[in-house]
Design an enzyme around this catalytic site. Sequence first.
Site, PDB file in Angstrom:
ATOM      1  N   LYS A 205      41.694  31.867  47.625  1.00  0.00           N
ATOM      2  CA  LYS A 205      40.314  32.110  48.054  1.00  0.00           C
ATOM      3  C   LYS A 205      39.299  31.287  47.235  1.00  0.00           C
ATOM      4  CE  LYS A 205      38.587  36.217  47.229  1.00  0.00           C
ATOM      5  NZ  LYS A 205      39.910  36.486  46.659  1.00  0.00           N
TER       6      LYS A 205
ATOM      7  N   THR B 251      39.918  28.623  45.413  1.00  0.00           N
ATOM      8  CA  THR B 251      40.197  27.213  45.691  1.00  0.00           C
ATOM      9  C   THR B 251      39.547  26.792  47.006  1.00  0.00           C
ATOM     10  OG1 THR B 251      42.306  27.463  44.547  1.00  0.00           O
ATOM     11  CG2 THR B 251      42.046  25.514  45.920  1.00  0.00           C
TER      12      THR B 251
ATOM     13  N   ARG C 137      32.178  33.907  40.684  1.00  0.00           N
ATOM     14  CA  ARG C 137      32.168  34.828  39.552  1.00  0.00           C
ATOM     15  C   ARG C 137      32.783  34.164  38.321  1.00  0.00           C
ATOM     16  NH1 ARG C 137      35.795  39.356  41.703  1.00  0.00           N
ATOM     17  NH2 ARG C 137      36.692  37.541  42.724  1.00  0.00           N
TER      18      ARG C 137
ATOM     19  N   LYS D 129      47.164  37.501  36.863  1.00  0.00           N
ATOM     20  CA  LYS D 129      46.534  36.944  38.050  1.00  0.00           C
ATOM     21  C   LYS D 129      46.077  35.493  37.851  1.00  0.00           C
ATOM     22  CE  LYS D 129      42.734  37.799  41.287  1.00  0.00           C
ATOM     23  NZ  LYS D 129      41.929  36.613  40.983  1.00  0.00           N
TER      24      LYS D 129
ATOM     25  N   ALA E  66      36.866  43.314  42.298  1.00  0.00           N
ATOM     26  CA  ALA E  66      36.609  43.891  43.615  1.00  0.00           C
ATOM     27  C   ALA E  66      37.468  45.109  43.907  1.00  0.00           C
ATOM     28  CB  ALA E  66      36.832  42.845  44.703  1.00  0.00           C
TER      29      ALA E  66
ATOM     30  N   PHE F  22      39.429  39.617  46.221  1.00  0.00           N
ATOM     31  CA  PHE F  22      40.566  40.169  46.949  1.00  0.00           C
ATOM     32  C   PHE F  22      40.363  40.085  48.466  1.00  0.00           C
ATOM     33  CE2 PHE F  22      40.983  42.499  42.790  1.00  0.00           C
ATOM     34  CZ  PHE F  22      42.063  41.768  42.350  1.00  0.00           C
TER      35      PHE F  22
ATOM     36  N   PHE G  85      51.151  24.841  52.767  1.00  0.00           N
ATOM     37  CA  PHE G  85      52.171  24.585  51.759  1.00  0.00           C
ATOM     38  C   PHE G  85      53.211  23.635  52.340  1.00  0.00           C
ATOM     39  CE2 PHE G  85      50.168  28.243  50.021  1.00  0.00           C
ATOM     40  CZ  PHE G  85      50.461  28.287  48.666  1.00  0.00           C
TER      41      PHE G  85
ATOM     42  N   TRP H  64      43.647  21.762  48.141  1.00  0.00           N
ATOM     43  CA  TRP H  64      44.354  21.826  46.863  1.00  0.00           C
ATOM     44  C   TRP H  64      44.868  20.439  46.479  1.00  0.00           C
ATOM     45  CZ3 TRP H  64      48.856  20.681  44.423  1.00  0.00           C
ATOM     46  CH2 TRP H  64      49.100  21.319  43.192  1.00  0.00           C
TER      47      TRP H  64
END
Length: 560
Positions: A75, A77, A98, A109, A277, A305, A385, A413
């Site tokens: 998210k 990224t 954030r 995480k 969150a 999240f 991916f 990415w």
Amino acid sequence: MATPKSDIEIAQAATLRPIVDLAKDRLGIDAKHLVPYGHDKAKIRLDYINSLQSKPDGKLVLVTAISPTPAGEGKTTTTVGLGDALNRIGKKTLICLREPSLGPSFGVKGGAAGGGYAQIVPMEDINLHFTGDFHAIGVANNLLAALADNHMYWGNSLDIDERRISWRRVVDMNDRALRAIVNSLGGVANGFPRQDGFDITVASEVMAIFCLARDIDDLKRRLGNIVVGYTRNKEPVRARDLNGQGAMAALLKDAIQPNLVQTLENNPAFVHGGPFANIAHGCNSVLATTTALKLADYVVTEAGFGADLGAEKFFDIKCRKAGLAPSAVVIVATLRALKMHGGVAKDDLKNENVAAVEAGFANLERHIQNVAKFGVPAVVSVNRFIADTDAEMKKLIELCEAMGVKCVEANHWADGGAGAEGVAKAVVEIVESGKANFKPLYPDEMKLEEKIRTVAREIYRADDISVPSAISKQLAELDATEAGKFPICMAKTQYSFSTDATAKGAPTGFDIPVREVRLSAGAEFVVVITGEIMTMPGLPRVPSADKIDVDSSGKISGLF
């Protein structure tokens, strides 16, 4: 030199522009309006922010996601990549994120600076101490705790009941040993012994206030309204009764100024505030977002999240309180994560499984439906991916199109902003359509227990809520005060729509058990703790800290 492969290697190989030059060239902010922290990060002065109020607002875009899985979604990224892509196609864009907590950075995480070639930099600083905002928030919180204990020690003229002190100390680290403690041991000189506990800083009410305050005066007002505990007659004792709000605001006077950094592609980004969150409201500061809207045509922000947590709180708390009206939502998904929601084990995700994508789509479908309930149109962004197949992607596009939602593949990415241009163009199409008609899920006037039931039924799709009689009584008492008109802030596992973290996909046939309710009178919401959620997380069996190191030159390694 070898091609950088890890996030930190990519970040360390980046060429950063001096932050004062970036601010001037990209945002028109003179150096005199900045408070530099070295050469690559700076705070924006409040007097300059106040001078922007007459300017029109740009368009606000929220990035959210499906329910998180160990397979990863991306998210943050995507937020960075989308911001870079919008700038590439000629839209003056600012990113609002954030600040990462040290708990996840040293836990499991990871940080919150993006990944690959869609990152904000300096990555190490942002993921560690940054500009000291979290330190200031923690110290301000703990000052209030010290003032309360000190007041009782010196005569307790407010008649505070030591059994009813609700204000907890905080630390910005996952530390399960601090969840429940006994303090003030050691004799009369050390105060009155009592059971207590710590929360993680990002779950604190001071963090929530910090992220919702519009200016210093609003900050002080909210800090003064904090309920520290209750008297023996069960009357609330507030921070202003202890004369704490002024000193707390003094500790936060620099922190409240938004932080300016840049992406790998030298685009501007605000990084400010960092509530979780799953146990808090999960959005960056109102001050950063509203300032960005004055400085850019497009502002891309994220909420933590899945959409059942971060997006719901972004809409029902942040947008409601700040008067924001988002124009579009991007829901991030991956084929890998959808296959996990469809029942595939992590070790088998590399194998093509179109049926699992279709089964796991139930999770994404519910998030799409939920976002629509707030009147904001969405686009689905799929992080690709290497093992993903064309057949799997084709099925996902078909499923999204059947719901009237565009699904776009993204490769930011690996390719930075160029890899997200398709998503950027889809977002611009939605924004320029003017279809957004934002509305919160429930009205201010609804009773608190009905607000909880509405979120549980409409967003989580629970059959009902389970509320013990003592908590129902507490909610009814709050309804009789100004708190009755506050929004609710649900604390729930991020891994499922239910409170069972193992229930993937789109579970049904469950209730949401309400375990505790906490009034955040300064933040102006009511925290509803459900299931087994903890406001002080613990570190995993093998924490990320095991791999983090620094060499003799000060170069950090192992940070993702």
